[in-house]
Design an enzyme around this catalytic site. Structure first.
Site, PDB file in Angstrom:
ATOM      1  N   ASP A 140       0.422   0.537  -7.852  1.00 41.45           N
ATOM      2  CA  ASP A 140      -1.019   0.441  -7.702  1.00 41.45           C
ATOM      3  C   ASP A 140      -1.338   0.120  -6.245  1.00 41.45           C
ATOM      4  O   ASP A 140      -0.438   0.021  -5.402  1.00 41.45           O
ATOM      5  CB  ASP A 140      -1.622  -0.574  -8.673  1.00 41.45           C
ATOM      6  CG  ASP A 140      -1.427  -2.016  -8.267  1.00 41.45           C
ATOM      7  OD1 ASP A 140      -0.509  -2.298  -7.478  1.00 41.45           O
ATOM      8  OD2 ASP A 140      -2.183  -2.877  -8.741  1.00 41.45           O
ATOM      9  N   ASP A 142      -2.298  -2.421  -4.343  1.00 46.40           N
ATOM     10  CA  ASP A 142      -1.753  -3.585  -3.624  1.00 46.40           C
ATOM     11  C   ASP A 142      -0.352  -3.962  -4.082  1.00 46.40           C
ATOM     12  O   ASP A 142       0.166  -5.012  -3.711  1.00 46.40           O
ATOM     13  CB  ASP A 142      -2.697  -4.777  -3.746  1.00 46.40           C
ATOM     14  CG  ASP A 142      -2.977  -5.161  -5.193  1.00 46.40           C
ATOM     15  OD1 ASP A 142      -3.048  -4.260  -6.050  1.00 46.40           O
ATOM     16  OD2 ASP A 142      -3.145  -6.362  -5.485  1.00 46.40           O
ATOM     17  N   SER A 198      -7.523  -3.809  -5.982  1.00 44.14           N
ATOM     18  CA  SER A 198      -6.505  -3.194  -6.827  1.00 44.14           C
ATOM     19  C   SER A 198      -6.840  -1.728  -7.122  1.00 44.14           C
ATOM     20  O   SER A 198      -7.028  -0.943  -6.201  1.00 44.14           O
ATOM     21  CB  SER A 198      -6.339  -4.009  -8.112  1.00 44.14           C
ATOM     22  OG  SER A 198      -5.234  -3.568  -8.861  1.00 44.14           O
ATOM     23  N   ASP A 214       1.042  -5.015  -6.772  1.00 40.77           N
ATOM     24  CA  ASP A 214       1.423  -6.070  -7.710  1.00 40.77           C
ATOM     25  C   ASP A 214       1.701  -5.488  -9.096  1.00 40.77           C
ATOM     26  O   ASP A 214       2.106  -6.209 -10.007  1.00 40.77           O
ATOM     27  CB  ASP A 214       0.369  -7.179  -7.782  1.00 40.77           C
ATOM     28  CG  ASP A 214      -1.002  -6.689  -8.216  1.00 40.77           C
ATOM     29  OD1 ASP A 214      -1.174  -5.474  -8.402  1.00 40.77           O
ATOM     30  OD2 ASP A 214      -1.901  -7.541  -8.353  1.00 40.77           O
TER      31      ASP A 214
END
Length: 572
Positions: free
Chosen positions: A335, A337, A179, A339
Protein backbone atom coordinates in the site's frame (compact mmCIF):
# COMPACT_ATOMS: atom_id res chain seq x y z
CA UNK A 1 -35.56 -21.87 3.43
CA UNK A 2 -37.01 -22.24 6.92
CA UNK A 3 -35.15 -20.81 9.89
CA UNK A 4 -35.38 -21.46 13.60
CA UNK A 5 -37.20 -18.98 15.84
CA UNK A 6 -34.72 -19.02 18.72
CA UNK A 7 -30.92 -18.83 18.68
CA UNK A 8 -28.90 -21.98 19.39
CA UNK A 9 -28.48 -22.67 23.08
CA UNK A 10 -24.96 -24.03 22.72
CA UNK A 11 -23.11 -20.71 22.47
CA UNK A 12 -21.25 -19.98 25.68
CA UNK A 13 -19.46 -16.90 27.03
CA UNK A 14 -15.74 -17.00 26.34
CA UNK A 15 -13.68 -18.82 28.92
CA UNK A 16 -11.82 -15.76 30.19
CA UNK A 17 -15.14 -14.03 30.91
CA UNK A 18 -16.52 -16.70 33.23
CA UNK A 19 -16.89 -15.52 36.78
CA UNK A 20 -16.53 -11.88 35.82
CA UNK A 21 -19.17 -9.22 35.50
CA UNK A 22 -19.69 -8.03 31.95
CA UNK A 23 -18.62 -4.47 31.28
CA UNK A 24 -20.82 -1.96 29.58
CA UNK A 25 -19.37 -0.60 26.35
CA UNK A 26 -17.13 2.35 27.16
CA UNK A 27 -18.28 5.71 25.87
CA UNK A 28 -16.83 6.58 22.50
CA UNK A 29 -15.35 9.98 21.76
CA UNK A 30 -15.22 11.19 25.35
CA UNK A 31 -14.93 14.94 25.47
CA UNK A 32 -13.49 17.22 28.05
CA UNK A 33 -15.69 19.88 29.61
CA UNK A 34 -13.14 22.63 29.32
CA UNK A 35 -10.10 23.40 27.23
CA UNK A 36 -7.07 25.60 27.86
CA UNK A 37 -6.10 27.96 25.06
CA UNK A 38 -2.50 29.04 25.25
CA UNK A 39 -1.27 32.14 23.51
CA UNK A 40 2.31 33.41 23.55
CA UNK A 41 3.07 37.03 24.34
CA UNK A 42 5.19 37.92 21.33
CA UNK A 43 6.92 40.93 22.84
CA UNK A 44 8.15 39.51 26.14
CA UNK A 45 8.49 35.88 25.13
CA UNK A 46 6.40 34.96 28.18
CA UNK A 47 3.55 32.51 27.64
CA UNK A 48 0.09 33.64 28.61
CA UNK A 49 -2.62 31.12 29.35
CA UNK A 50 -6.23 31.84 28.63
CA UNK A 51 -8.70 29.22 29.85
CA UNK A 52 -12.25 29.14 28.56
CA UNK A 53 -15.02 26.55 28.68
CA UNK A 54 -14.95 24.12 25.79
CA UNK A 55 -18.34 25.41 24.64
CA UNK A 56 -16.78 28.83 24.06
CA UNK A 57 -13.36 27.65 22.90
CA UNK A 58 -14.56 24.85 20.70
CA UNK A 59 -17.97 24.95 19.09
CA UNK A 60 -18.10 24.45 15.34
CA UNK A 61 -14.56 25.76 14.83
CA UNK A 62 -13.03 23.35 17.34
CA UNK A 63 -15.02 20.43 15.99
CA UNK A 64 -13.28 20.93 12.64
CA UNK A 65 -10.15 19.55 14.32
CA UNK A 66 -11.89 16.83 16.31
CA UNK A 67 -13.54 15.41 13.22
CA UNK A 68 -10.10 14.88 11.71
CA UNK A 69 -9.43 12.12 14.23
CA UNK A 70 -9.57 8.75 12.52
CA UNK A 71 -9.12 6.24 15.33
CA UNK A 72 -5.37 6.34 16.15
CA UNK A 73 -4.63 8.57 13.14
CA UNK A 74 -5.58 11.95 11.76
CA UNK A 75 -7.13 12.00 8.28
CA UNK A 76 -8.74 14.69 6.17
CA UNK A 77 -9.20 16.26 2.75
CA UNK A 78 -6.07 18.24 1.85
CA UNK A 79 -6.82 19.16 -1.78
CA UNK A 80 -9.90 20.28 -3.67
CA UNK A 81 -11.50 17.72 -5.92
CA UNK A 82 -13.87 15.56 -3.85
CA UNK A 83 -17.54 16.13 -4.45
CA UNK A 84 -19.26 17.14 -1.25
CA UNK A 85 -16.03 17.07 0.79
CA UNK A 86 -14.45 20.48 1.45
CA UNK A 87 -10.78 20.79 2.40
CA UNK A 88 -10.51 20.35 6.16
CA UNK A 89 -6.90 19.22 6.67
CA UNK A 90 -5.65 22.78 6.25
CA UNK A 91 -2.15 24.10 6.97
CA UNK A 92 -3.41 25.67 10.21
CA UNK A 93 -5.00 22.38 11.29
CA UNK A 94 -1.76 20.47 10.69
CA UNK A 95 0.31 23.12 12.48
CA UNK A 96 -1.77 23.10 15.68
CA UNK A 97 -1.94 19.30 15.72
CA UNK A 98 1.85 19.10 15.34
CA UNK A 99 2.33 21.65 18.11
CA UNK A 100 -0.11 19.80 20.36
CA UNK A 101 1.70 16.51 19.76
CA UNK A 102 4.99 18.13 20.77
CA UNK A 103 3.45 19.51 23.95
CA UNK A 104 1.85 16.16 24.71
CA UNK A 105 5.26 14.50 24.36
CA UNK A 106 6.82 16.96 26.81
CA UNK A 107 4.08 16.41 29.36
CA UNK A 108 4.46 12.64 29.04
CA UNK A 109 8.11 12.99 30.04
CA UNK A 110 9.66 11.91 26.75
CA UNK A 111 12.65 14.20 27.12
CA UNK A 112 15.84 12.43 28.12
CA UNK A 113 17.66 13.74 31.15
CA UNK A 114 20.20 16.33 30.08
CA UNK A 115 18.78 16.59 26.56
CA UNK A 116 17.54 20.13 25.90
CA UNK A 117 15.04 19.26 23.17
CA UNK A 118 12.80 16.45 22.14
CA UNK A 119 13.89 15.00 18.81
CA UNK A 120 11.03 14.21 16.40
CA UNK A 121 11.38 12.75 12.90
CA UNK A 122 8.87 13.37 10.11
CA UNK A 123 8.31 11.31 6.96
CA UNK A 124 5.73 11.57 4.21
CA UNK A 125 4.30 9.70 1.23
CA UNK A 126 4.33 11.23 -2.29
CA UNK A 127 0.93 12.98 -2.10
CA UNK A 128 0.85 16.38 -3.75
CA UNK A 129 -0.10 18.12 -0.50
CA UNK A 130 2.81 16.60 1.41
CA UNK A 131 5.48 19.26 0.91
CA UNK A 132 3.24 22.17 1.88
CA UNK A 133 1.77 20.45 4.92
CA UNK A 134 5.18 19.17 6.04
CA UNK A 135 6.44 22.75 6.28
CA UNK A 136 3.70 23.78 8.71
CA UNK A 137 4.08 20.52 10.64
CA UNK A 138 7.76 21.37 11.15
CA UNK A 139 6.74 24.81 12.39
CA UNK A 140 4.21 23.40 14.86
CA UNK A 141 6.68 20.91 16.29
CA UNK A 142 9.38 23.58 16.57
CA UNK A 143 6.96 25.91 18.33
CA UNK A 144 6.45 23.17 20.91
CA UNK A 145 10.20 23.11 21.49
CA UNK A 146 11.06 20.04 19.40
CA UNK A 147 14.11 19.55 17.18
CA UNK A 148 12.75 18.32 13.84
CA UNK A 149 14.39 15.79 11.51
CA UNK A 150 13.02 15.60 7.98
CA UNK A 151 13.21 12.10 6.48
CA UNK A 152 11.51 13.18 3.24
CA UNK A 153 9.84 10.33 1.35
CA UNK A 154 9.58 7.48 3.84
CA UNK A 155 7.35 4.62 4.96
CA UNK A 156 5.21 4.44 8.06
CA UNK A 157 7.17 1.50 9.56
CA UNK A 158 10.44 3.35 8.92
CA UNK A 159 9.11 6.29 10.91
CA UNK A 160 8.66 4.09 13.96
CA UNK A 161 12.03 2.44 13.38
CA UNK A 162 13.63 5.89 13.46
CA UNK A 163 12.93 5.80 17.21
CA UNK A 164 14.77 2.45 17.47
CA UNK A 165 17.63 2.26 14.97
CA UNK A 166 21.12 3.28 16.14
CA UNK A 167 22.35 6.68 14.94
CA UNK A 168 18.77 7.95 14.95
CA UNK A 169 17.02 6.94 18.19
CA UNK A 170 14.48 9.80 18.01
CA UNK A 171 12.01 10.43 20.81
CA UNK A 172 9.01 10.31 18.48
CA UNK A 173 8.00 10.33 14.84
CA UNK A 174 5.15 11.43 12.59
CA UNK A 175 4.26 9.96 9.21
CA UNK A 176 2.22 12.13 6.86
CA UNK A 177 0.04 9.79 4.80
CA UNK A 178 -3.54 8.82 4.04
CA UNK A 179 -2.60 5.24 3.13
CA UNK A 180 -4.84 3.84 0.36
CA UNK A 181 -7.24 6.80 0.27
CA UNK A 182 -7.49 9.12 -2.80
CA UNK A 183 -4.75 11.60 -3.69
CA UNK A 184 -6.88 14.44 -2.31
CA UNK A 185 -6.57 13.09 1.23
CA UNK A 186 -3.71 13.26 3.68
CA UNK A 187 -3.16 12.56 7.35
CA UNK A 188 -0.83 11.96 10.27
CA UNK A 189 0.30 8.83 12.12
CA UNK A 190 2.07 9.26 15.45
CA UNK A 191 4.75 7.13 17.11
CA UNK A 192 6.79 7.11 20.29
CA UNK A 193 9.39 4.54 21.26
CA UNK A 194 6.65 2.30 22.62
CA UNK A 195 4.78 2.23 19.31
CA UNK A 196 1.79 3.92 17.69
CA UNK A 197 -0.46 6.15 19.73
CA UNK A 198 -3.88 4.89 20.84
CA UNK A 199 -7.17 6.42 19.79
CA UNK A 200 -7.59 7.96 23.24
CA UNK A 201 -4.16 9.60 23.02
CA UNK A 202 -4.87 11.03 19.57
CA UNK A 203 -8.22 12.26 20.87
CA UNK A 204 -6.45 14.14 23.67
CA UNK A 205 -4.03 15.71 21.16
CA UNK A 206 -6.90 16.76 18.89
CA UNK A 207 -8.78 18.23 21.86
CA UNK A 208 -5.76 20.35 22.69
CA UNK A 209 -5.31 21.29 19.04
CA UNK A 210 -8.98 22.32 18.77
CA UNK A 211 -8.41 24.98 21.43
CA UNK A 212 -5.32 26.24 19.65
CA UNK A 213 -7.18 26.30 16.35
CA UNK A 214 -9.92 28.49 17.80
CA UNK A 215 -7.35 30.75 19.46
CA UNK A 216 -5.47 31.29 16.18
CA UNK A 217 -8.74 31.99 14.40
CA UNK A 218 -9.42 34.64 17.06
CA UNK A 219 -5.93 36.10 16.63
CA UNK A 220 -4.82 35.17 20.13
CA UNK A 221 -1.19 34.38 19.33
CA UNK A 222 1.05 31.53 18.36
CA UNK A 223 1.48 29.64 21.62
CA UNK A 224 4.33 27.25 22.42
CA UNK A 225 7.87 28.08 23.52
CA UNK A 226 8.66 30.41 20.65
CA UNK A 227 11.92 28.63 19.79
CA UNK A 228 13.23 28.91 16.22
CA UNK A 229 12.70 25.87 13.99
CA UNK A 230 15.41 23.24 13.93
CA UNK A 231 14.95 21.10 10.81
CA UNK A 232 17.68 18.72 9.65
CA UNK A 233 17.37 16.46 6.60
CA UNK A 234 18.33 12.84 7.33
CA UNK A 235 18.56 9.64 5.27
CA UNK A 236 16.66 7.14 7.38
CA UNK A 237 15.45 4.93 4.54
CA UNK A 238 18.94 3.68 3.68
CA UNK A 239 19.46 2.55 7.27
CA UNK A 240 16.01 0.94 7.37
CA UNK A 241 16.69 -0.94 4.11
CA UNK A 242 20.02 -2.13 5.52
CA UNK A 243 18.16 -3.35 8.61
CA UNK A 244 15.83 -5.46 6.44
CA UNK A 245 18.71 -6.83 4.35
CA UNK A 246 20.60 -7.86 7.47
CA UNK A 247 17.57 -9.75 8.78
CA UNK A 248 17.26 -11.74 5.55
CA UNK A 249 20.98 -12.54 5.36
CA UNK A 250 21.23 -13.60 9.01
CA UNK A 251 18.10 -15.77 9.07
CA UNK A 252 18.68 -17.45 5.71
CA UNK A 253 22.41 -17.92 6.39
CA UNK A 254 22.91 -19.17 2.86
CA UNK A 255 25.66 -21.81 2.80
CA UNK A 256 27.28 -20.67 -0.47
CA UNK A 257 26.46 -16.97 -0.97
CA UNK A 258 25.67 -15.41 2.38
CA UNK A 259 25.54 -11.80 1.14
CA UNK A 260 23.29 -12.57 -1.85
CA UNK A 261 20.79 -15.11 -0.51
CA UNK A 262 18.20 -14.16 -3.15
CA UNK A 263 20.45 -15.02 -6.09
CA UNK A 264 18.44 -17.16 -8.49
CA UNK A 265 15.07 -15.82 -7.32
CA UNK A 266 12.73 -13.62 -9.35
CA UNK A 267 10.54 -11.25 -7.35
CA UNK A 268 8.03 -8.77 -8.80
CA UNK A 269 7.17 -5.65 -6.76
CA UNK A 270 4.13 -3.48 -7.42
CA UNK A 271 4.57 -0.28 -5.39
CA UNK A 272 1.54 1.43 -6.93
CA UNK A 273 3.55 4.68 -7.24
CA UNK A 274 3.64 4.91 -3.46
CA UNK A 275 6.62 4.59 -1.11
CA UNK A 276 7.44 0.90 -1.68
CA UNK A 277 9.88 1.19 -4.57
CA UNK A 278 12.83 1.23 -2.16
CA UNK A 279 12.19 -2.44 -1.39
CA UNK A 280 13.06 -3.31 -4.99
CA UNK A 281 16.27 -1.27 -5.31
CA UNK A 282 17.62 -1.23 -1.77
CA UNK A 283 16.56 -4.63 -0.45
CA UNK A 284 15.83 -7.24 -3.13
CA UNK A 285 18.36 -6.28 -5.82
CA UNK A 286 21.17 -5.77 -3.31
CA UNK A 287 20.51 -9.30 -2.07
CA UNK A 288 20.81 -10.74 -5.57
CA UNK A 289 17.16 -10.97 -6.65
CA UNK A 290 16.03 -10.42 -10.23
CA UNK A 291 13.21 -7.83 -10.11
CA UNK A 292 12.61 -7.54 -13.87
CA UNK A 293 8.97 -6.78 -14.59
CA UNK A 294 8.29 -4.84 -11.38
CA UNK A 295 5.50 -2.28 -11.61
CA UNK A 296 4.89 1.37 -10.71
CA UNK A 297 8.01 1.83 -8.60
CA UNK A 298 8.42 5.58 -9.07
CA UNK A 299 6.56 7.71 -6.49
CA UNK A 300 3.70 9.71 -7.99
CA UNK A 301 1.26 11.47 -5.68
CA UNK A 302 -1.55 11.24 -8.24
CA UNK A 303 -1.37 7.39 -8.19
CA UNK A 304 -2.09 7.25 -11.95
CA UNK A 305 -2.21 3.46 -12.38
CA UNK A 306 -4.23 2.24 -9.42
CA UNK A 307 -4.42 2.95 -5.70
CA UNK A 308 -1.53 1.35 -3.83
CA UNK A 309 -3.55 -1.21 -1.93
CA UNK A 310 -3.11 -5.00 -1.53
CA UNK A 311 -6.91 -5.28 -1.48
CA UNK A 312 -7.25 -3.51 -4.84
CA UNK A 313 -8.37 -5.92 -7.58
CA UNK A 314 -6.46 -4.05 -10.29
CA UNK A 315 -3.24 -4.06 -8.26
CA UNK A 316 -3.45 -7.79 -7.62
CA UNK A 317 -4.43 -8.59 -11.22
CA UNK A 318 -1.53 -6.61 -12.71
CA UNK A 319 0.89 -8.22 -10.27
CA UNK A 320 -0.42 -11.69 -11.08
CA UNK A 321 0.08 -11.03 -14.78
CA UNK A 322 3.65 -9.86 -14.22
CA UNK A 323 4.47 -12.90 -12.07
CA UNK A 324 3.18 -15.33 -14.69
CA UNK A 325 4.70 -13.58 -17.70
CA UNK A 326 8.15 -13.33 -16.09
CA UNK A 327 8.11 -16.72 -14.37
CA UNK A 328 8.63 -15.07 -10.99
CA UNK A 329 8.82 -16.90 -7.68
CA UNK A 330 6.85 -14.22 -5.86
CA UNK A 331 4.91 -11.01 -6.44
CA UNK A 332 4.58 -8.27 -3.83
CA UNK A 333 1.93 -5.53 -3.57
CA UNK A 334 2.40 -2.67 -1.10
CA UNK A 335 0.00 0.00 0.00
CA UNK A 336 1.03 3.66 -0.20
CA UNK A 337 2.98 3.88 3.06
CA UNK A 338 4.05 0.21 3.18
CA UNK A 339 2.44 -0.70 6.47
CA UNK A 340 0.37 -3.27 4.53
CA UNK A 341 1.24 -5.82 1.90
CA UNK A 342 -0.08 -8.75 -0.07
CA UNK A 343 1.69 -11.31 -2.25
CA UNK A 344 1.16 -13.46 -5.34
CA UNK A 345 2.65 -16.95 -5.39
CA UNK A 346 4.53 -18.54 -8.28
CA UNK A 347 1.29 -20.03 -9.64
CA UNK A 348 -0.32 -16.60 -9.82
CA UNK A 349 -2.60 -17.05 -6.80
CA UNK A 350 -3.32 -13.86 -4.87
CA UNK A 351 -2.45 -14.15 -1.19
CA UNK A 352 -4.17 -11.43 0.81
CA UNK A 353 -6.92 -11.27 3.40
CA UNK A 354 -7.39 -14.60 5.21
CA UNK A 355 -4.83 -16.24 2.90
CA UNK A 356 -2.09 -13.87 4.00
CA UNK A 357 -2.95 -14.36 7.66
CA UNK A 358 -2.88 -18.13 7.13
CA UNK A 359 0.52 -17.96 5.41
CA UNK A 360 2.12 -15.86 8.14
CA UNK A 361 0.48 -18.04 10.81
CA UNK A 362 1.85 -21.21 9.22
CA UNK A 363 5.36 -19.73 9.20
CA UNK A 364 5.23 -18.37 12.75
CA UNK A 365 3.58 -21.47 14.24
CA UNK A 366 6.54 -23.43 12.93
CA UNK A 367 8.78 -21.18 15.02
CA UNK A 368 6.49 -20.71 18.04
CA UNK A 369 4.24 -23.77 18.45
CA UNK A 370 0.96 -23.10 20.21
CA UNK A 371 1.05 -19.33 19.85
CA UNK A 372 -2.12 -17.25 19.71
CA UNK A 373 -3.01 -15.39 16.51
CA UNK A 374 -5.14 -12.25 16.88
CA UNK A 375 -7.20 -11.11 13.90
CA UNK A 376 -10.14 -8.82 13.31
CA UNK A 377 -13.60 -10.34 13.43
CA UNK A 378 -13.98 -10.37 9.63
CA UNK A 379 -11.76 -13.44 9.42
CA UNK A 380 -13.50 -16.62 8.24
CA UNK A 381 -14.15 -19.83 10.13
CA UNK A 382 -11.81 -21.66 7.77
CA UNK A 383 -8.92 -19.55 9.06
CA UNK A 384 -9.76 -20.54 12.63
CA UNK A 385 -9.69 -24.22 11.66
CA UNK A 386 -6.42 -23.70 9.76
CA UNK A 387 -4.71 -22.16 12.78
CA UNK A 388 -6.08 -24.71 15.24
CA UNK A 389 -5.04 -27.61 12.98
CA UNK A 390 -1.45 -26.41 13.38
CA UNK A 391 -1.72 -26.21 17.15
CA UNK A 392 -2.37 -22.48 17.37
CA UNK A 393 -5.14 -20.47 18.99
CA UNK A 394 -7.24 -17.88 17.18
CA UNK A 395 -8.51 -14.75 18.92
CA UNK A 396 -11.09 -12.75 16.97
CA UNK A 397 -11.19 -9.09 17.93
CA UNK A 398 -12.52 -5.68 16.92
CA UNK A 399 -11.81 -4.35 13.43
CA UNK A 400 -9.06 -1.73 13.32
CA UNK A 401 -5.34 -2.41 12.98
CA UNK A 402 -4.54 -0.61 16.22
CA UNK A 403 -7.21 -2.58 18.06
CA UNK A 404 -5.81 -5.90 16.83
CA UNK A 405 -2.20 -4.98 17.64
CA UNK A 406 -3.06 -3.58 21.07
CA UNK A 407 -5.02 -6.75 21.88
CA UNK A 408 -1.98 -8.86 21.02
CA UNK A 409 0.26 -6.72 23.21
CA UNK A 410 -2.31 -6.93 26.00
CA UNK A 411 -2.53 -10.73 25.76
CA UNK A 412 1.26 -11.00 25.97
CA UNK A 413 1.25 -8.76 29.04
CA UNK A 414 -1.37 -11.08 30.57
CA UNK A 415 0.89 -14.09 29.96
CA UNK A 416 -0.81 -15.38 26.78
CA UNK A 417 1.95 -15.95 24.20
CA UNK A 418 0.81 -14.08 21.09
CA UNK A 419 3.21 -13.69 18.18
CA UNK A 420 0.89 -12.73 15.30
CA UNK A 421 -1.58 -9.84 15.09
CA UNK A 422 -3.13 -9.32 11.65
CA UNK A 423 -6.11 -7.64 10.05
CA UNK A 424 -7.76 -9.02 6.94
CA UNK A 425 -6.85 -5.73 5.20
CA UNK A 426 -3.15 -6.66 5.21
CA UNK A 427 -2.08 -4.80 8.35
CA UNK A 428 0.12 -7.24 10.24
CA UNK A 429 2.38 -7.07 13.27
CA UNK A 430 4.67 -9.59 14.91
CA UNK A 431 5.88 -9.73 18.49
CA UNK A 432 9.43 -10.20 17.19
CA UNK A 433 9.21 -6.84 15.36
CA UNK A 434 8.13 -4.45 18.11
CA UNK A 435 4.40 -5.12 17.51
CA UNK A 436 4.80 -2.91 14.43
CA UNK A 437 2.50 -3.26 11.43
CA UNK A 438 5.14 -3.35 8.73
CA UNK A 439 4.22 -4.59 5.26
CA UNK A 440 7.87 -4.83 4.23
CA UNK A 441 8.75 -6.92 7.28
CA UNK A 442 5.88 -9.32 6.51
CA UNK A 443 7.26 -9.76 3.00
CA UNK A 444 10.74 -10.30 4.47
CA UNK A 445 9.26 -13.07 6.62
CA UNK A 446 7.72 -14.72 3.55
CA UNK A 447 10.90 -14.37 1.47
CA UNK A 448 13.00 -16.01 4.19
CA UNK A 449 10.60 -18.96 4.23
CA UNK A 450 10.68 -19.15 0.42
CA UNK A 451 14.48 -19.42 0.40
CA UNK A 452 14.51 -21.95 3.24
CA UNK A 453 12.02 -24.13 1.38
CA UNK A 454 14.25 -24.20 -1.70
CA UNK A 455 17.36 -24.93 0.37
CA UNK A 456 15.47 -27.82 1.99
CA UNK A 457 14.51 -29.20 -1.43
CA UNK A 458 10.77 -28.75 -0.85
CA UNK A 459 8.54 -28.60 -3.91
CA UNK A 460 6.08 -25.79 -4.53
CA UNK A 461 6.23 -22.12 -3.59
CA UNK A 462 4.96 -20.43 -0.47
CA UNK A 463 1.40 -20.95 -1.69
CA UNK A 464 1.75 -24.65 -0.90
CA UNK A 465 1.79 -23.76 2.81
CA UNK A 466 -1.89 -22.78 2.71
CA UNK A 467 -3.25 -25.33 0.24
CA UNK A 468 -5.63 -26.75 2.89
CA UNK A 469 -7.12 -23.38 3.90
CA UNK A 470 -10.91 -23.55 3.63
CA UNK A 471 -12.45 -20.38 2.20
CA UNK A 472 -16.05 -19.10 2.21
CA UNK A 473 -18.25 -20.19 -0.68
CA UNK A 474 -19.34 -16.58 -1.00
CA UNK A 475 -18.39 -13.31 0.65
CA UNK A 476 -19.31 -9.69 -0.02
CA UNK A 477 -18.74 -6.21 1.40
CA UNK A 478 -21.40 -3.50 1.31
CA UNK A 479 -20.90 0.15 2.28
CA UNK A 480 -23.89 2.28 3.20
CA UNK A 481 -23.44 6.04 3.22
CA UNK A 482 -24.61 8.01 6.22
CA UNK A 483 -26.61 10.92 4.86
CA UNK A 484 -26.65 14.35 6.45
CA UNK A 485 -24.02 16.65 7.88
CA UNK A 486 -20.55 15.04 8.19
CA UNK A 487 -20.27 16.39 11.74
CA UNK A 488 -23.13 14.10 12.78
CA UNK A 489 -21.91 11.00 10.93
CA UNK A 490 -20.15 9.31 13.86
CA UNK A 491 -23.13 9.56 16.18
CA UNK A 492 -25.58 8.47 13.49
CA UNK A 493 -23.30 5.53 12.71
CA UNK A 494 -23.32 4.48 16.36
CA UNK A 495 -27.12 4.64 16.43
CA UNK A 496 -27.44 2.49 13.31
CA UNK A 497 -25.02 -0.18 14.51
CA UNK A 498 -26.66 -0.30 17.95
CA UNK A 499 -30.07 -0.63 16.28
CA UNK A 500 -28.74 -3.69 14.38
CA UNK A 501 -27.62 -5.25 17.66
CA UNK A 502 -30.94 -4.53 19.39
CA UNK A 503 -32.86 -5.97 16.45
CA UNK A 504 -31.06 -9.30 16.88
CA UNK A 505 -31.28 -9.30 20.66
CA UNK A 506 -35.02 -8.73 20.47
CA UNK A 507 -35.40 -11.85 18.31
CA UNK A 508 -36.66 -10.05 15.23
CA UNK A 509 -34.36 -12.07 12.93
CA UNK A 510 -35.07 -15.78 13.24
CA UNK A 511 -31.96 -17.89 13.63
CA UNK A 512 -29.61 -14.96 14.25
CA UNK A 513 -27.46 -14.60 17.36
CA UNK A 514 -24.70 -12.20 18.36
CA UNK A 515 -21.29 -13.85 18.17
CA UNK A 516 -19.27 -14.07 21.36
CA UNK A 517 -16.15 -14.58 19.16
CA UNK A 518 -14.82 -17.54 21.07
CA UNK A 519 -12.15 -17.92 23.72
CA UNK A 520 -10.41 -14.54 23.55
CA UNK A 521 -11.51 -12.44 26.55
CA UNK A 522 -14.04 -10.76 24.26
CA UNK A 523 -17.80 -11.02 23.99
CA UNK A 524 -20.79 -8.94 22.90
CA UNK A 525 -19.77 -9.03 19.26
CA UNK A 526 -16.06 -8.22 19.50
CA UNK A 527 -16.71 -4.97 21.31
CA UNK A 528 -16.08 -5.33 25.03
CA UNK A 529 -12.99 -6.59 26.84
CA UNK A 530 -13.61 -8.60 29.98
CA UNK A 531 -10.47 -7.70 31.85
CA UNK A 532 -9.23 -4.93 34.11
CA UNK A 533 -7.84 -2.79 31.28
CA UNK A 534 -10.32 -2.66 28.38
CA UNK A 535 -9.08 -1.11 25.14
CA UNK A 536 -10.87 2.12 24.22
CA UNK A 537 -13.65 1.82 21.66
CA UNK A 538 -12.90 3.86 18.52
CA UNK A 539 -15.81 2.55 16.43
CA UNK A 540 -18.87 0.47 17.20
CA UNK A 541 -19.26 -2.94 15.59
CA UNK A 542 -20.92 -6.32 16.05
CA UNK A 543 -20.74 -9.74 14.47
CA UNK A 544 -23.72 -12.08 14.26
CA UNK A 545 -24.09 -15.72 13.18
CA UNK A 546 -27.17 -17.14 11.51
CA UNK A 547 -28.48 -20.72 11.41
CA UNK A 548 -31.12 -22.76 9.64
CA UNK A 549 -33.90 -24.74 11.36
CA UNK A 550 -31.62 -27.74 11.91
CA UNK A 551 -29.06 -25.55 13.72
CA UNK A 552 -26.70 -25.71 10.76
CA UNK A 553 -24.62 -22.60 10.64
CA UNK A 554 -25.03 -20.75 7.37
CA UNK A 555 -22.70 -17.80 7.81
CA UNK A 556 -22.09 -14.56 9.62
CA UNK A 557 -22.50 -10.81 9.24
CA UNK A 558 -20.19 -8.13 10.61
CA UNK A 559 -21.43 -4.55 10.79
CA UNK A 560 -19.28 -1.61 11.80
CA UNK A 561 -19.16 2.12 11.75
CA UNK A 562 -16.30 3.26 9.48
CA UNK A 563 -13.61 5.45 11.02
CA UNK A 564 -12.40 6.55 7.56
CA UNK A 565 -15.59 7.83 5.92
CA UNK A 566 -19.20 8.66 6.83
CA UNK A 567 -20.53 5.18 6.11
CA UNK A 568 -21.33 1.82 7.64
CA UNK A 569 -19.54 -1.28 6.38
CA UNK A 570 -21.26 -4.64 6.24
CA UNK A 571 -19.27 -7.84 5.64
CA UNK A 572 -21.21 -11.03 4.90
Amino acid sequence: MATITTPPATLQPCEHARGRALRSPPRAWRRRHCQAIRAAATGSGRQQQLETPLAAAGGEAGDVIRRLQNGPDVRGVALEGEKGRPVDLTPLAVEVIGESFGEWLREKGSEEEGQPQLRVSVGRDPRLSGSRLSAVLFAGLARAGCAVFDMGLATTPACFMSTILPRFDYDASIMMTASHLPYTRNGLKFFTKRGGLTSAEVEAICDRAAGKYVARKMGLGGGGLGMPPVVMRVDLMSAYAQHLRDIIKERVAHPTHYDTPLKGFKVIVNAGNGCGGFFTWDVLEKLGADTTGSLHLEPDGMFPNHMPNPEDATAMSLTRGAVLSHGADLGVVFDTDVDRSGVVDDAGAAINGDRLIALISAIVLGEHPGTTVVTDARAGDGLTRFIEARGGKHCLYRVGYRNVIDKGAQLNADGVETHVMMETTGHGALKENYFLDDGAYMVVKIIIEMVRMRLAGLEGGVGSLIKDLEEPAESVLFRMDIVGEPKNAKQRGVQAVEAFKNYIEEGKLNGWVLDDCGDCSVDQGCLVDNNDHPIDVDAYMYRAKFYDESLRRLGWVHIRQSVHNPNIALNM
